[in-house]
Write an enzyme that holds these catalytic residues in place. Structure first.
Site, PDB file in Angstrom:
ATOM      1  N   GLU A 268      59.976  62.724  45.538  1.00  0.00           N
ATOM      2  CA  GLU A 268      58.708  62.550  46.537  1.00  0.00           C
ATOM      3  C   GLU A 268      59.289  61.754  47.636  1.00  0.00           C
ATOM      4  O   GLU A 268      59.711  60.572  47.621  1.00  0.00           O
ATOM      5  CB  GLU A 268      57.598  61.870  45.759  1.00  0.00           C
ATOM      6  CG  GLU A 268      57.018  62.673  44.541  1.00  0.00           C
ATOM      7  CD  GLU A 268      56.250  64.002  45.042  1.00  0.00           C
ATOM      8  OE1 GLU A 268      56.040  63.964  46.151  1.00  0.00           O
ATOM      9  OE2 GLU A 268      55.936  64.732  44.136  1.00  0.00           O
TER      10      GLU A 268
ATOM     11  N   CYS B 197      50.092  59.348  39.422  1.00  0.00           N
ATOM     12  CA  CYS B 197      51.329  59.399  39.837  1.00  0.00           C
ATOM     13  C   CYS B 197      51.658  58.869  41.223  1.00  0.00           C
ATOM     14  O   CYS B 197      52.395  58.163  41.607  1.00  0.00           O
ATOM     15  CB  CYS B 197      52.004  60.805  39.681  1.00  0.00           C
ATOM     16  SG  CYS B 197      52.450  61.477  38.145  1.00  0.00           S
TER      17      CYS B 197
ATOM     18  N   HIS C  64      58.586  63.995  40.729  1.00  0.00           N
ATOM     19  CA  HIS C  64      57.771  64.865  39.744  1.00  0.00           C
ATOM     20  C   HIS C  64      58.653  65.804  39.158  1.00  0.00           C
ATOM     21  O   HIS C  64      59.488  66.472  39.454  1.00  0.00           O
ATOM     22  CB  HIS C  64      56.660  65.440  40.650  1.00  0.00           C
ATOM     23  CG  HIS C  64      55.735  64.791  40.644  1.00  0.00           C
ATOM     24  ND1 HIS C  64      54.845  64.522  41.851  1.00  0.00           N
ATOM     25  CD2 HIS C  64      54.489  64.686  39.443  1.00  0.00           C
ATOM     26  CE1 HIS C  64      53.664  63.784  41.502  1.00  0.00           C
ATOM     27  NE2 HIS C  64      53.491  63.878  40.022  1.00  0.00           N
TER      28      HIS C  64
ATOM     29  N   ARG D  61      40.822  64.353  40.258  1.00  0.00           N
ATOM     30  CA  ARG D  61      40.372  65.416  39.828  1.00  0.00           C
ATOM     31  C   ARG D  61      39.832  65.487  38.378  1.00  0.00           C
ATOM     32  O   ARG D  61      38.813  66.152  38.080  1.00  0.00           O
ATOM     33  CB  ARG D  61      41.227  66.762  39.931  1.00  0.00           C
ATOM     34  CG  ARG D  61      40.624  68.029  40.061  1.00  0.00           C
ATOM     35  CD  ARG D  61      41.348  69.165  40.585  1.00  0.00           C
ATOM     36  NE  ARG D  61      42.618  68.979  39.844  1.00  0.00           N
ATOM     37  CZ  ARG D  61      42.832  69.579  38.786  1.00  0.00           C
ATOM     38  NH1 ARG D  61      41.991  70.125  37.979  1.00  0.00           N
ATOM     39  NH2 ARG D  61      44.112  69.472  37.994  1.00  0.00           N
TER      40      ARG D  61
END
Ligand code: PCA
Length: 213
Positions: free
Chosen positions: A77, A140, A164, A87
């Site tokens: 990332e 994360c 990831h 979510r």
């Protein structure tokens, strides 16, 4: 002597395992210079656990990892943002929406890993990889942002970033879906290539690795 702290997450979202933790524990089992720590998938507990591990081990490099279900490759990332918008609830039942990771922190931090050189090294090891420009807005990204803030404020000599990783084939088989997956031993090999590259390379490759969307 421990030089590198790697972290993975506990299983979340109804999964029985988390390939990020499986891969980093396999990586650390084969090396004296790497220690692996499992972080809880909880907004309130993850960053205190990360700080404790950094204080305990005093690493020169910190690589945090997490599962990105549905991604087909290993993705270092590049950008951590100061935003949480969950979510689904975390493992403690907490579901923060539209709050900063760190009140009054900067909008974003960049990884201090050479992400393009890491992608090249992972591909050389025979594993699919690409640079990602969003770690999402869940635990994360919170850990990635919190890590970079911690290093910038309290551990300025330490480099770090976030990676990831895909589902394992066993997870996808159990779910009965056709989602992409990567064997945990290959994910561990990719992380080994990434760690070695990050230890050796401080200036990233000047090659295109951006995204059009
Ligand atoms: N993946 C989630 C949280 C824990 C994990 O392994 C994420 O991408 O935010």
């Amino acid at each position: 002597m421990v030089k590198v702290l790697v972290t993975g997450f506990a299983p979340f979202g109804g999964e029985a395992v988390n390939p990020s933790w499986q891969a980093v524990s396999a990586l650390a089992a084969g090396r004296d210079d790497v220690v692996a720590v499992e972080l809880p998938c909880e907004f309130d507990a993850s960053l205190p656990a990360l700080r404790k591990a950094i204080e305990q081990h005093g690493p020169a490099l910190v690589v945090c990892t997490g599962q990105a279900g549905g991604r087909p490759d290993v993705t270092p990332e590049r950008v951590a943002i100061n935003l949480v918008d969950a979510r689904i609830p975390d493992n403690a039942g907490t579901q923060p929406v539209d709050v900063p990771v760190i009140a009054d922190g900067p909008a974003a931090y960049f990884s201090t890993l050479p992400v393009k050189a890491c992608v090249a090294a992972i591909r050389d090891a025979g594993v699919p990889a690409s640079v990602s420009h969003t770690a999402g807005t869940y635990v994360c990204n919170q850990v990635f942002y919190g890590l970079m803030h911690l290093l910038a404020t309290d551990f300025p000599g330490t480099r770090g970033g976030f990676v990831h990783v895909p589902y394992s084939p066993e997870q996808v088989a159990a779910a009965g879906t056709g989602a992409p997956s990567l064997d945990v031993s290959r994910t561990a090999g990719a992380l080994a290539a990434l760690v070695d590259t990050a230890l050796a390379v401080t200036e990233d490759l000047a090659v295109p690795a951006g995204a059009l969307h």
